[in-house]
Write a protein that holds these residues in place. Structure first.
Motif, PDB file in Angstrom:
ATOM      1  N   ALA A  23       1.753  12.896  -2.576  1.00  0.00           N
ATOM      2  CA  ALA A  23       2.340  13.674  -1.487  1.00  0.00           C
ATOM      3  C   ALA A  23       1.785  13.222  -0.138  1.00  0.00           C
ATOM      4  CB  ALA A  23       2.063  15.158  -1.695  1.00  0.00           C
ATOM      5  N   ALA A  24       0.476  13.007  -0.090  1.00  0.00           N
ATOM      6  CA  ALA A  24      -0.151  12.577   1.152  1.00  0.00           C
ATOM      7  C   ALA A  24       0.370  11.211   1.583  1.00  0.00           C
ATOM      8  CB  ALA A  24      -1.666  12.530   0.988  1.00  0.00           C
ATOM      9  N   ARG A  25       0.528  10.310   0.623  1.00  0.00           N
ATOM     10  CA  ARG A  25       1.017   8.975   0.966  1.00  0.00           C
ATOM     11  C   ARG A  25       2.391   9.051   1.616  1.00  0.00           C
ATOM     12  NH1 ARG A  25       3.589   4.265   0.137  1.00  0.00           N
ATOM     13  NH2 ARG A  25       2.302   2.369  -0.029  1.00  0.00           N
ATOM     14  N   GLN A  26       3.275   9.795   1.004  1.00  0.00           N
ATOM     15  CA  GLN A  26       4.631   9.905   1.532  1.00  0.00           C
ATOM     16  C   GLN A  26       4.627  10.476   2.950  1.00  0.00           C
ATOM     17  OE1 GLN A  26       7.289  12.252  -0.863  1.00  0.00           O
ATOM     18  NE2 GLN A  26       9.097  11.615   0.274  1.00  0.00           N
ATOM     19  N   LEU A  27       3.838  11.508   3.165  1.00  0.00           N
ATOM     20  CA  LEU A  27       3.803  12.145   4.479  1.00  0.00           C
ATOM     21  C   LEU A  27       3.109  11.275   5.517  1.00  0.00           C
ATOM     22  CD1 LEU A  27       3.070  15.785   3.322  1.00  0.00           C
ATOM     23  CD2 LEU A  27       5.102  15.020   4.577  1.00  0.00           C
ATOM     24  N   PHE A  28       2.012  10.633   5.130  1.00  0.00           N
ATOM     25  CA  PHE A  28       1.311   9.770   6.082  1.00  0.00           C
ATOM     26  C   PHE A  28       2.198   8.610   6.523  1.00  0.00           C
ATOM     27  CE2 PHE A  28      -2.992  11.085   4.118  1.00  0.00           C
ATOM     28  CZ  PHE A  28      -3.159  12.083   5.064  1.00  0.00           C
ATOM     29  N   VAL A  29       2.967   8.067   5.588  1.00  0.00           N
ATOM     30  CA  VAL A  29       3.856   6.959   5.938  1.00  0.00           C
ATOM     31  C   VAL A  29       4.997   7.448   6.830  1.00  0.00           C
ATOM     32  CG1 VAL A  29       5.508   5.279   5.002  1.00  0.00           C
ATOM     33  CG2 VAL A  29       3.270   5.561   3.924  1.00  0.00           C
ATOM     34  N   GLN A  30       5.538   8.611   6.508  1.00  0.00           N
ATOM     35  CA  GLN A  30       6.675   9.145   7.271  1.00  0.00           C
ATOM     36  C   GLN A  30       6.275   9.651   8.654  1.00  0.00           C
ATOM     37  OE1 GLN A  30       8.296  12.199   4.776  1.00  0.00           O
ATOM     38  NE2 GLN A  30       9.541  10.791   3.563  1.00  0.00           N
ATOM     39  N   LYS A  31       5.140  10.352   8.721  1.00  0.00           N
ATOM     40  CA  LYS A  31       4.791  11.067   9.951  1.00  0.00           C
ATOM     41  C   LYS A  31       3.522  10.566  10.621  1.00  0.00           C
ATOM     42  CE  LYS A  31       5.514  15.457   9.942  1.00  0.00           C
ATOM     43  NZ  LYS A  31       5.432  16.920   9.671  1.00  0.00           N
ATOM     44  N   GLN A  60      -9.333  13.690   6.160  1.00  0.00           N
ATOM     45  CA  GLN A  60      -9.810  12.314   6.293  1.00  0.00           C
ATOM     46  C   GLN A  60     -10.331  11.769   4.967  1.00  0.00           C
ATOM     47  OE1 GLN A  60     -13.432  10.346   8.621  1.00  0.00           O
ATOM     48  NE2 GLN A  60     -11.778  10.927  10.016  1.00  0.00           N
ATOM     49  N   ALA A  61     -10.998  12.607   4.188  1.00  0.00           N
ATOM     50  CA  ALA A  61     -11.492  12.181   2.876  1.00  0.00           C
ATOM     51  C   ALA A  61     -10.318  11.854   1.950  1.00  0.00           C
ATOM     52  CB  ALA A  61     -12.377  13.256   2.261  1.00  0.00           C
ATOM     53  N   LEU A  62      -9.270  12.645   2.022  1.00  0.00           N
ATOM     54  CA  LEU A  62      -8.059  12.382   1.247  1.00  0.00           C
ATOM     55  C   LEU A  62      -7.439  11.049   1.683  1.00  0.00           C
ATOM     56  CD1 LEU A  62      -5.688  13.118  -0.636  1.00  0.00           C
ATOM     57  CD2 LEU A  62      -4.796  14.561   1.205  1.00  0.00           C
ATOM     58  N   PHE A  63      -7.370  10.842   2.988  1.00  0.00           N
ATOM     59  CA  PHE A  63      -6.817   9.602   3.531  1.00  0.00           C
ATOM     60  C   PHE A  63      -7.639   8.399   3.072  1.00  0.00           C
ATOM     61  CE2 PHE A  63      -6.313   6.633   7.225  1.00  0.00           C
ATOM     62  CZ  PHE A  63      -4.964   6.364   7.048  1.00  0.00           C
ATOM     63  N   ARG A  64      -8.942   8.520   3.113  1.00  0.00           N
ATOM     64  CA  ARG A  64      -9.813   7.422   2.697  1.00  0.00           C
ATOM     65  C   ARG A  64      -9.608   7.102   1.212  1.00  0.00           C
ATOM     66  NH1 ARG A  64     -14.423   5.083   4.846  1.00  0.00           N
ATOM     67  NH2 ARG A  64     -15.590   3.860   3.310  1.00  0.00           N
ATOM     68  N   ALA A  65      -9.481   8.132   0.385  1.00  0.00           N
ATOM     69  CA  ALA A  65      -9.239   7.905  -1.039  1.00  0.00           C
ATOM     70  C   ALA A  65      -7.913   7.198  -1.259  1.00  0.00           C
ATOM     71  CB  ALA A  65      -9.263   9.235  -1.792  1.00  0.00           C
ATOM     72  N   LEU A  66      -6.911   7.564  -0.471  1.00  0.00           N
ATOM     73  CA  LEU A  66      -5.608   6.910  -0.563  1.00  0.00           C
ATOM     74  C   LEU A  66      -5.718   5.440  -0.184  1.00  0.00           C
ATOM     75  CD1 LEU A  66      -2.527   6.909  -0.876  1.00  0.00           C
ATOM     76  CD2 LEU A  66      -2.382   7.760   1.482  1.00  0.00           C
ATOM     77  N   LEU A  67      -6.433   5.143   0.888  1.00  0.00           N
ATOM     78  CA  LEU A  67      -6.609   3.755   1.303  1.00  0.00           C
ATOM     79  C   LEU A  67      -7.375   2.963   0.255  1.00  0.00           C
ATOM     80  CD1 LEU A  67      -7.383   3.918   5.135  1.00  0.00           C
ATOM     81  CD2 LEU A  67      -5.194   3.837   3.961  1.00  0.00           C
ATOM     82  N   ASP A  68      -8.340   3.592  -0.368  1.00  0.00           N
ATOM     83  CA  ASP A  68      -9.094   2.907  -1.420  1.00  0.00           C
ATOM     84  C   ASP A  68      -8.171   2.541  -2.580  1.00  0.00           C
ATOM     85  OD1 ASP A  68     -11.876   2.127  -2.325  1.00  0.00           O
ATOM     86  OD2 ASP A  68     -11.254   3.361  -4.015  1.00  0.00           O
ATOM     87  N   ARG A 108       2.455   0.216   2.947  1.00  0.00           N
ATOM     88  CA  ARG A 108       1.083  -0.261   2.715  1.00  0.00           C
ATOM     89  C   ARG A 108       0.491  -0.921   3.951  1.00  0.00           C
ATOM     90  NH1 ARG A 108       0.335  -3.014  -2.863  1.00  0.00           N
ATOM     91  NH2 ARG A 108       0.048  -0.834  -3.503  1.00  0.00           N
ATOM     92  N   THR A 109       1.269  -1.733   4.644  1.00  0.00           N
ATOM     93  CA  THR A 109       0.747  -2.377   5.847  1.00  0.00           C
ATOM     94  C   THR A 109       0.398  -1.337   6.907  1.00  0.00           C
ATOM     95  OG1 THR A 109       1.986  -4.414   5.429  1.00  0.00           O
ATOM     96  CG2 THR A 109       1.281  -4.013   7.689  1.00  0.00           C
ATOM     97  N   GLN A 110       1.256  -0.351   7.061  1.00  0.00           N
ATOM     98  CA  GLN A 110       0.967   0.722   8.021  1.00  0.00           C
ATOM     99  C   GLN A 110      -0.327   1.431   7.671  1.00  0.00           C
ATOM    100  OE1 GLN A 110       4.054   3.743   8.526  1.00  0.00           O
ATOM    101  NE2 GLN A 110       2.498   5.266   8.980  1.00  0.00           N
ATOM    102  N   LEU A 111      -0.494   1.764   6.391  1.00  0.00           N
ATOM    103  CA  LEU A 111      -1.676   2.516   5.971  1.00  0.00           C
ATOM    104  C   LEU A 111      -2.953   1.710   6.152  1.00  0.00           C
ATOM    105  CD1 LEU A 111      -0.235   4.144   2.722  1.00  0.00           C
ATOM    106  CD2 LEU A 111      -0.896   5.368   4.816  1.00  0.00           C
ATOM    107  N   LEU A 112      -2.958   0.464   5.651  1.00  0.00           N
ATOM    108  CA  LEU A 112      -4.186  -0.323   5.627  1.00  0.00           C
ATOM    109  C   LEU A 112      -4.492  -1.031   6.937  1.00  0.00           C
ATOM    110  CD1 LEU A 112      -4.030  -1.923   2.052  1.00  0.00           C
ATOM    111  CD2 LEU A 112      -5.587  -0.139   2.855  1.00  0.00           C
TER     112      LEU A 112
END
Length: 204
Positions: A23-31, A60-68, A108-112
């Motif tokens: 869920a976080a991935r989808q939202l972070f990419v969209q928004k 932020q901890a959730l975001f970091r786990a997603l990036l990992d 992925r490029t946006q996130l990383l």
């Protein structure tokens, strides 16, 4: 009976974590990171805020786990494309191309490469890369060039510097391709860059 209960609890825990990250991935990419709130994440995941904070200290901890997870997936693609029995120069080329391909996964490029450095800072992202894709690149360069360099701190620094420069070039290629540039042109350029860095004689 106790083992079955423990497994059931572990499965539920993993399912909750997976749902949160998806869920976080989808939202972070969209928004974007700043435009996404934790209430939105838990609503999209279908869980409570308490469950989120049970798994992650904060957004932020959730975001970091997603990036990992994203960085680990990229490294896995590189290692799959460049098995240990492949000649080192060929492995570096294959791994470089696998990196570019892995970075074409939507978002992925946006996130990383965009949001990650902005949210966590360059140092944290350098460290994350050093654990994953950067590690595979450094190992490949060490295998390809190590026998041509004295085994000392200076040679290690040389390999580290080459890895950092190539990594920066590959990241730029991923960003350009994500922005609509000719992917084939960048693949060709990446092959030329690796081949000019690693002499043919380095291959076994």
């Amino acid at each position: 009976m106790q083992d079955a209960k423990a497994r059931s609890n572990q499965e539920r825990t993993q399912a909750t974590r997976t749902a949160l990250l998806a869920a976080a991935r989808q939202l972070f990419v969209q928004k974007g990171y700043a435009g996404t709130s934790t209430p939105e994440i838990v609503a999209a995941a279908g869980i409570t805020r308490g469950a989120l904070y049970h798994h992650f200290a904060d957004k932020q901890a959730l975001f970091r786990a997603l990036l990992d997870d994203e960085a680990r997936a990229v490294a896995a693609e590189i290692e799959h494309a460049a098995p240990i029995d492949l000649p080192v120069r060929d492995a570096l080329v294959a791994g470089s191309l696998a990196y570019l391909a892995a970075m074409t996964v939507p978002g992925r490029t946006q996130l990383l490469l965009v949001d990650g450095p902005a949210v966590l800072g360059p140092s944290a992202m350098f460290a994350l890369d050093a654990e994953h894709a950067g590690r595979t690149l450094r190992e490949g360069l060490q295998a390809a060039l190590g026998h041509n360099l004295p085994h000392d701190a200076t040679s290690d620094a040389t390999v580290d510097a080459l890895a950092a420069l190539l990594s920066a070039a590959f990241d730029r290629a991923a960003l350009e391709v994500a922005a609509g540039a000719d992917a084939e042109a960048f693949r060709t350029a990446m092959i030329g860059l690796v081949e000019s860095t690693v002499p043919t004689a380095s291959a076994p």
